[in-house]
Design a protein around this motif. Structure first.
Motif, mmCIF file in Angstrom:
data_model
loop_
_atom_site.group_PDB
_atom_site.id
_atom_site.type_symbol
_atom_site.label_atom_id
_atom_site.label_comp_id
_atom_site.label_asym_id
_atom_site.label_seq_id
_atom_site.Cartn_x
_atom_site.Cartn_y
_atom_site.Cartn_z
ATOM 1 N N TYR A 10 0.821 -1.203 0.000
ATOM 2 C CA TYR A 10 0.000 0.000 0.000
ATOM 3 C C TYR A 10 0.858 1.256 0.000
ATOM 4 O O TYR A 10 1.990 1.243 0.470
ATOM 5 C CB TYR A 10 -0.875 0.048 1.265
ATOM 6 C CG TYR A 10 -1.793 -1.120 1.448
ATOM 7 C CD1 TYR A 10 -3.039 -1.141 0.841
ATOM 8 C CD2 TYR A 10 -1.420 -2.205 2.231
ATOM 9 C CE1 TYR A 10 -3.897 -2.219 1.017
ATOM 10 C CE2 TYR A 10 -2.265 -3.284 2.411
ATOM 11 C CZ TYR A 10 -3.500 -3.287 1.799
ATOM 12 O OH TYR A 10 -4.348 -4.352 1.974
ATOM 13 N N GLU A 60 -8.888 -0.426 2.514
ATOM 14 C CA GLU A 60 -8.054 0.781 2.499
ATOM 15 C C GLU A 60 -8.576 1.854 3.447
ATOM 16 O O GLU A 60 -7.800 2.542 4.102
ATOM 17 C CB GLU A 60 -7.969 1.336 1.079
ATOM 18 C CG GLU A 60 -7.222 0.432 0.125
ATOM 19 C CD GLU A 60 -7.333 0.871 -1.320
ATOM 20 O OE1 GLU A 60 -8.207 1.718 -1.650
ATOM 21 O OE2 GLU A 60 -6.541 0.370 -2.138
ATOM 22 N N LEU A 82 -4.987 8.906 3.237
ATOM 23 C CA LEU A 82 -5.513 8.010 2.211
ATOM 24 C C LEU A 82 -4.555 6.841 2.099
ATOM 25 O O LEU A 82 -3.337 7.020 2.139
ATOM 26 C CB LEU A 82 -5.596 8.702 0.850
ATOM 27 C CG LEU A 82 -6.679 9.742 0.658
ATOM 28 C CD1 LEU A 82 -6.571 10.359 -0.739
ATOM 29 C CD2 LEU A 82 -8.058 9.130 0.829
ATOM 30 N N ARG A 84 -3.849 3.572 -0.484
ATOM 31 C CA ARG A 84 -4.193 3.008 -1.782
ATOM 32 C C ARG A 84 -3.255 1.860 -2.113
ATOM 33 O O ARG A 84 -2.046 1.948 -1.888
ATOM 34 C CB ARG A 84 -4.093 4.068 -2.882
ATOM 35 C CG ARG A 84 -5.126 5.172 -2.759
ATOM 36 C CD ARG A 84 -6.521 4.612 -3.051
ATOM 37 N NE ARG A 84 -7.557 5.616 -2.939
ATOM 38 C CZ ARG A 84 -8.415 5.696 -1.930
ATOM 39 N NH1 ARG A 84 -8.328 4.866 -0.924
ATOM 40 N NH2 ARG A 84 -9.357 6.611 -1.916
ATOM 41 N N TYR A 88 -4.637 0.145 -7.732
ATOM 42 C CA TYR A 88 -5.206 1.495 -7.919
ATOM 43 C C TYR A 88 -4.136 2.464 -8.412
ATOM 44 O O TYR A 88 -4.366 3.237 -9.347
ATOM 45 C CB TYR A 88 -5.794 1.990 -6.603
ATOM 46 C CG TYR A 88 -6.133 3.472 -6.609
ATOM 47 C CD1 TYR A 88 -7.329 3.930 -7.149
ATOM 48 C CD2 TYR A 88 -5.242 4.402 -6.088
ATOM 49 C CE1 TYR A 88 -7.632 5.288 -7.165
ATOM 50 C CE2 TYR A 88 -5.535 5.753 -6.097
ATOM 51 C CZ TYR A 88 -6.725 6.185 -6.635
ATOM 52 O OH TYR A 88 -7.022 7.537 -6.652
ATOM 53 N N LEU A 89 -2.962 2.436 -7.797
ATOM 54 C CA LEU A 89 -1.892 3.352 -8.189
ATOM 55 C C LEU A 89 -1.461 3.106 -9.634
ATOM 56 O O LEU A 89 -1.190 4.038 -10.384
ATOM 57 C CB LEU A 89 -0.717 3.242 -7.229
ATOM 58 C CG LEU A 89 -1.039 3.674 -5.795
ATOM 59 C CD1 LEU A 89 0.059 3.242 -4.848
ATOM 60 C CD2 LEU A 89 -1.282 5.162 -5.703
ATOM 61 N N TYR A 112 -5.656 12.657 -5.411
ATOM 62 C CA TYR A 112 -6.230 11.383 -4.990
ATOM 63 C C TYR A 112 -7.437 11.703 -4.112
ATOM 64 O O TYR A 112 -7.362 12.556 -3.237
ATOM 65 C CB TYR A 112 -5.205 10.569 -4.207
ATOM 66 C CG TYR A 112 -3.995 10.206 -5.029
ATOM 67 C CD1 TYR A 112 -3.981 9.059 -5.814
ATOM 68 C CD2 TYR A 112 -2.853 11.007 -5.015
ATOM 69 C CE1 TYR A 112 -2.872 8.725 -6.574
ATOM 70 C CE2 TYR A 112 -1.741 10.680 -5.767
ATOM 71 C CZ TYR A 112 -1.756 9.540 -6.547
ATOM 72 O OH TYR A 112 -0.650 9.217 -7.294
ATOM 73 N N SER A 114 -10.768 10.294 -1.659
ATOM 74 C CA SER A 114 -11.188 9.181 -0.809
ATOM 75 C C SER A 114 -12.362 8.415 -1.397
ATOM 76 O O SER A 114 -12.576 7.249 -1.069
ATOM 77 C CB SER A 114 -11.549 9.684 0.595
ATOM 78 O OG SER A 114 -12.607 10.605 0.533
ATOM 79 N N GLU A 115 -13.105 9.055 -2.259
ATOM 80 C CA GLU A 115 -14.228 8.389 -2.921
ATOM 81 C C GLU A 115 -14.483 9.060 -4.262
ATOM 82 O O GLU A 115 -13.993 10.156 -4.523
ATOM 83 C CB GLU A 115 -15.476 8.432 -2.057
ATOM 84 C CG GLU A 115 -15.954 9.833 -1.753
ATOM 85 C CD GLU A 115 -17.060 9.855 -0.721
ATOM 86 O OE1 GLU A 115 -18.207 10.141 -1.119
ATOM 87 O OE2 GLU A 115 -16.779 9.588 0.456
ATOM 88 N N ARG A 140 -11.759 7.971 -8.624
ATOM 89 C CA ARG A 140 -11.228 8.443 -7.331
ATOM 90 C C ARG A 140 -9.931 9.223 -7.514
ATOM 91 O O ARG A 140 -9.030 9.185 -6.687
ATOM 92 C CB ARG A 140 -11.024 7.282 -6.354
ATOM 93 C CG ARG A 140 -12.302 6.616 -5.910
ATOM 94 C CD ARG A 140 -12.083 5.561 -4.867
ATOM 95 N NE ARG A 140 -11.189 4.516 -5.380
ATOM 96 C CZ ARG A 140 -10.508 3.697 -4.597
ATOM 97 N NH1 ARG A 140 -10.594 3.772 -3.301
ATOM 98 N NH2 ARG A 140 -9.724 2.782 -5.131
#
Length: 190
Positions: A10, A60, A82, A84, A88-89, A112, A114-115, A140
């Motif tokens: 992460y 996450e 946050l 991730r 995702y990254l 970035y 959060s939602e 996101r």
């Protein structure tokens, strides 16, 4: 037969630390804190609140909440966090709507989120009045092309208004940092 616990990698993104004389979070202390929370292979990148770590596969949001509480307890102030994962990254880098390879890292930024936010929140922005600056909404994530850099960007000021990000944790990194975090988590190579 012994089972091996699955681990994931992460990235932690802290918002608004180490800017000026306030809200100092030394990266060595952050590495120690994450290790004490049980995370492994903890590494930091730059002084702006970027860390990479391994841990069991977890939500996450729950990881971010746990780390946020620990940061507040240890440093004495609240920090938006946050977390991730590598997929995702990688997706953020791969899905960039701008020609990243043709731009300098300081010209392209990722916020970035959060939602996912409703595109309607951004509909009131007169995009033509900010050209050549542009933005695109991703999953996101919000991409910003600012040829003069973030510090001179009028569009960044508008996109950062609380009314547009109400209820959403948002933190911005330049493209070089976005790519590096993806690399550090094993999400992509340059």
């Amino acid at each position: 037969m012994a089972t091996t616990a699955r681990t994931s990698t992460y990235a932690l993104l802290l918002r608004g630390i180490n800017v000026g004389a306030h809200r100092k979070v030394p990266m060595a202390d952050l590495r120690t804190l994450l290790t004490e929370l049980g995370h492994g292979d903890v590494r930091t990148y730059l002084q702006s609140g970027n860390a990479v770590f391994t841990g069991g596969t977890r939500d996450e949001g729950a990881l971010a909440a746990d780390i946020g509480q620990a940061v507040e307890k240890h440093f004495g102030f609240t920090v938006d966090c946050l977390v991730r994962g590598a997929p995702y990254l990688r997706a953020v880098v791969e899905n960039c709507p701008f020609p990243a390879a043709e731009l300098e890292g300081r010209q392209l930024h990722v916020t970035y989120l959060s939602e996912r936010i409703d595109p309607g929140r951004l509909a009131s922005i007169d995009v033509k009045s900010f050209l050549p600056e542009e933005f695109r909404l991703g999953e996101r994530a919000l991409y910003l092309y600012a040829p003069g850099g973030l510090g001179r960007s009028k569009l960044a000021d508008v996109l950062g208004r609380p009314s547009l990000t109400k209820g959403v944790v948002a933190t911005t990194r330049n493209w070089n940092t976005a790519v590096k975090l993806a690399e550090m988590t094993g999400g992509t190579a340059r």
